[in-house]
Motif scaffolding. Structure first.
Motif, PDB file in Angstrom:
ATOM      1  N   UNK A 142      32.953  41.021  33.240  1.00 40.62           N
ATOM      2  CA  UNK A 142      34.198  40.395  33.679  1.00 40.62           C
ATOM      3  C   UNK A 142      35.218  41.495  33.936  1.00 40.62           C
ATOM      4  N   UNK A 143      35.732  41.545  35.150  1.00 42.25           N
ATOM      5  CA  UNK A 143      36.768  42.516  35.513  1.00 42.25           C
ATOM      6  C   UNK A 143      38.132  41.856  35.383  1.00 42.25           C
ATOM      7  N   UNK A 144      39.019  42.496  34.630  1.00 39.54           N
ATOM      8  CA  UNK A 144      40.381  42.003  34.466  1.00 39.54           C
ATOM      9  C   UNK A 144      41.334  43.047  35.040  1.00 39.54           C
ATOM     10  N   UNK A 145      42.134  42.637  36.014  1.00 37.07           N
ATOM     11  CA  UNK A 145      43.143  43.526  36.583  1.00 37.07           C
ATOM     12  C   UNK A 145      44.380  43.473  35.706  1.00 37.07           C
ATOM     13  N   UNK A 146      44.850  44.638  35.272  1.00 37.71           N
ATOM     14  CA  UNK A 146      46.037  44.702  34.416  1.00 37.71           C
ATOM     15  C   UNK A 146      47.095  45.575  35.080  1.00 37.71           C
ATOM     16  N   UNK A 147      48.349  45.124  34.972  1.00 35.44           N
ATOM     17  CA  UNK A 147      49.458  45.887  35.547  1.00 35.44           C
ATOM     18  C   UNK A 147      50.699  45.871  34.665  1.00 35.44           C
ATOM     19  N   UNK A 148      50.563  45.349  33.461  1.00 41.06           N
ATOM     20  CA  UNK A 148      51.702  45.283  32.561  1.00 41.06           C
ATOM     21  C   UNK A 148      52.528  44.012  32.699  1.00 41.06           C
TER      22      UNK A 148
ATOM     23  N   UNK B 198      36.042  38.169  38.511  1.00 43.12           N
ATOM     24  CA  UNK B 198      37.318  38.893  38.465  1.00 43.12           C
ATOM     25  C   UNK B 198      38.346  37.919  37.918  1.00 43.12           C
ATOM     26  N   UNK B 199      39.087  38.351  36.909  1.00 40.01           N
ATOM     27  CA  UNK B 199      40.185  37.541  36.371  1.00 40.01           C
ATOM     28  C   UNK B 199      41.465  38.305  36.666  1.00 40.01           C
TER      29      UNK B 199
ATOM     30  N   UNK C 145      32.443  38.104  44.436  1.00 43.58           N
ATOM     31  CA  UNK C 145      32.131  37.321  43.244  1.00 43.58           C
ATOM     32  C   UNK C 145      33.253  36.311  43.013  1.00 43.58           C
ATOM     33  N   UNK C 146      33.057  35.359  42.107  1.00 41.40           N
ATOM     34  CA  UNK C 146      34.133  34.397  41.823  1.00 41.40           C
ATOM     35  C   UNK C 146      35.380  35.103  41.283  1.00 41.40           C
TER      36      UNK C 146
END
Length: 146
Positions: free
Chosen positions: A5-11, A112-113, A141-142
Protein backbone atom coordinates in the motif's frame (compact mmCIF):
# COMPACT_ATOMS: atom_id res chain seq x y z
CA UNK A 1 -6.01 -8.66 -0.94
CA UNK A 2 -3.28 -5.98 -0.66
CA UNK A 3 0.44 -6.70 -0.34
CA UNK A 4 1.84 -3.21 -0.86
CA UNK A 5 0.00 0.00 0.00
CA UNK A 6 1.48 3.33 -1.09
CA UNK A 7 0.53 6.33 1.04
CA UNK A 8 1.36 9.82 -0.22
CA UNK A 9 2.31 12.12 2.65
CA UNK A 10 2.82 15.88 2.55
CA UNK A 11 2.21 17.01 6.11
CA UNK A 12 -1.44 17.88 5.51
CA UNK A 13 -4.43 16.77 7.59
CA UNK A 14 -5.74 14.97 4.53
CA UNK A 15 -2.52 12.95 4.26
CA UNK A 16 -2.81 12.00 7.93
CA UNK A 17 -6.37 10.77 7.27
CA UNK A 18 -5.03 8.73 4.34
CA UNK A 19 -2.38 7.22 6.61
CA UNK A 20 -5.07 6.27 9.12
CA UNK A 21 -7.02 4.42 6.41
CA UNK A 22 -3.89 2.65 5.20
CA UNK A 23 -3.08 1.48 8.73
CA UNK A 24 -6.59 0.08 9.05
CA UNK A 25 -6.19 -1.76 5.76
CA UNK A 26 -2.80 -3.08 6.83
CA UNK A 27 -4.32 -4.53 9.98
CA UNK A 28 -6.82 -6.41 7.80
CA UNK A 29 -4.37 -7.58 5.12
CA UNK A 30 -0.87 -7.52 6.66
CA UNK A 31 0.31 -5.44 3.70
CA UNK A 32 3.56 -3.51 3.61
CA UNK A 33 3.07 0.28 3.76
CA UNK A 34 5.22 2.56 1.63
CA UNK A 35 5.18 6.20 2.70
CA UNK A 36 6.16 8.58 -0.09
CA UNK A 37 6.79 12.30 0.17
CA UNK A 38 7.43 14.12 -3.11
CA UNK A 39 8.92 17.59 -3.25
CA UNK A 40 9.10 19.80 -6.29
CA UNK A 41 12.54 19.77 -7.87
CA UNK A 42 14.16 23.11 -8.62
CA UNK A 43 16.66 23.44 -11.46
CA UNK A 44 20.02 25.06 -10.77
CA UNK A 45 18.71 28.16 -12.49
CA UNK A 46 15.61 28.27 -10.29
CA UNK A 47 17.72 27.57 -7.22
CA UNK A 48 20.04 30.47 -8.03
CA UNK A 49 17.03 32.81 -7.94
CA UNK A 50 19.06 34.88 -10.41
CA UNK A 51 21.03 36.42 -7.54
CA UNK A 52 24.01 35.38 -5.49
CA UNK A 53 23.10 33.41 -2.36
CA UNK A 54 24.47 34.46 1.02
CA UNK A 55 27.07 32.08 2.47
CA UNK A 56 25.48 29.15 4.27
CA UNK A 57 22.15 29.39 2.46
CA UNK A 58 21.11 26.01 1.11
CA UNK A 59 19.59 25.59 -2.31
CA UNK A 60 15.85 24.87 -2.28
CA UNK A 61 16.20 21.19 -3.26
CA UNK A 62 18.35 20.46 -0.23
CA UNK A 63 16.01 22.24 2.15
CA UNK A 64 12.91 20.63 0.61
CA UNK A 65 14.53 17.20 0.61
CA UNK A 66 15.37 17.49 4.30
CA UNK A 67 11.87 18.66 5.12
CA UNK A 68 10.39 15.78 3.11
CA UNK A 69 12.55 13.33 5.08
CA UNK A 70 11.25 14.84 8.32
CA UNK A 71 7.65 14.46 7.11
CA UNK A 72 8.23 10.80 6.25
CA UNK A 73 9.88 10.11 9.61
CA UNK A 74 7.01 11.83 11.41
CA UNK A 75 4.49 9.73 9.45
CA UNK A 76 6.45 6.56 10.30
CA UNK A 77 6.30 7.45 14.00
CA UNK A 78 2.56 8.13 13.77
CA UNK A 79 2.05 4.80 12.01
CA UNK A 80 4.04 2.94 14.66
CA UNK A 81 2.07 4.64 17.45
CA UNK A 82 -1.12 3.38 15.81
CA UNK A 83 0.12 -0.19 15.60
CA UNK A 84 1.38 -0.30 12.02
CA UNK A 85 4.25 -2.62 11.20
CA UNK A 86 6.36 -3.12 8.11
CA UNK A 87 6.39 0.56 7.14
CA UNK A 88 9.04 1.98 4.80
CA UNK A 89 9.61 5.62 3.91
CA UNK A 90 10.76 7.22 0.67
CA UNK A 91 11.47 10.75 -0.57
CA UNK A 92 11.49 11.68 -4.25
CA UNK A 93 11.81 14.90 -6.25
CA UNK A 94 9.57 15.84 -9.15
CA UNK A 95 5.98 16.54 -10.05
CA UNK A 96 4.05 14.89 -7.22
CA UNK A 97 1.29 13.22 -9.24
CA UNK A 98 3.70 11.78 -11.81
CA UNK A 99 6.17 10.58 -9.20
CA UNK A 100 3.44 8.93 -7.12
CA UNK A 101 2.06 7.04 -10.13
CA UNK A 102 5.53 5.98 -11.32
CA UNK A 103 6.62 4.95 -7.83
CA UNK A 104 3.46 2.84 -7.42
CA UNK A 105 4.25 1.05 -10.69
CA UNK A 106 7.92 0.54 -9.83
CA UNK A 107 7.10 -0.89 -6.40
CA UNK A 108 4.13 -2.88 -7.74
CA UNK A 109 1.78 -1.26 -5.25
CA UNK A 110 -1.65 -2.85 -5.05
CA UNK A 111 -3.26 0.34 -3.75
CA UNK A 112 -2.49 4.05 -3.51
CA UNK A 113 -4.03 5.89 -0.56
CA UNK A 114 -3.98 9.65 -0.93
CA UNK A 115 -5.64 12.60 0.75
CA UNK A 116 -8.31 14.37 -1.24
CA UNK A 117 -6.66 17.74 -0.70
CA UNK A 118 -3.08 18.68 0.09
CA UNK A 119 -1.64 21.58 2.00
CA UNK A 120 -3.62 24.12 0.00
CA UNK A 121 -6.83 22.10 0.15
CA UNK A 122 -9.06 24.72 1.71
CA UNK A 123 -9.07 26.88 -1.41
CA UNK A 124 -11.52 26.48 -4.24
CA UNK A 125 -14.71 24.53 -4.69
CA UNK A 126 -13.28 21.40 -6.31
CA UNK A 127 -13.89 18.12 -4.51
CA UNK A 128 -10.40 16.81 -5.28
CA UNK A 129 -7.09 18.58 -5.28
CA UNK A 130 -5.06 18.55 -8.47
CA UNK A 131 -2.59 15.90 -7.27
CA UNK A 132 -5.20 13.43 -6.04
CA UNK A 133 -7.22 14.00 -9.23
CA UNK A 134 -4.21 13.29 -11.47
CA UNK A 135 -3.16 10.24 -9.45
CA UNK A 136 -6.67 8.80 -9.55
CA UNK A 137 -6.81 9.44 -13.30
CA UNK A 138 -3.44 7.92 -14.22
CA UNK A 139 -2.64 5.17 -11.71
CA UNK A 140 -2.64 1.57 -12.93
CA UNK A 141 -3.77 0.27 -9.54
CA UNK A 142 -6.79 1.21 -7.40
CA UNK A 143 -6.65 4.58 -5.66
CA UNK A 144 -8.39 5.30 -2.37
CA UNK A 145 -8.94 9.03 -2.00
CA UNK A 146 -9.55 10.02 1.61
Amino acid sequence: MFKRILVAVDGSKSALAALEKAIGLQQLTDAEIYLLCVYKHHSLFQASLSIDRPPGMDIPDKVLSEHAKELVEHAKLQAAERGATNVRGFVKAGRPSSVIVEFAQDKEADLIVIGSRGLHGDKGAMFLGSVSHRVASHAKCPVLVV
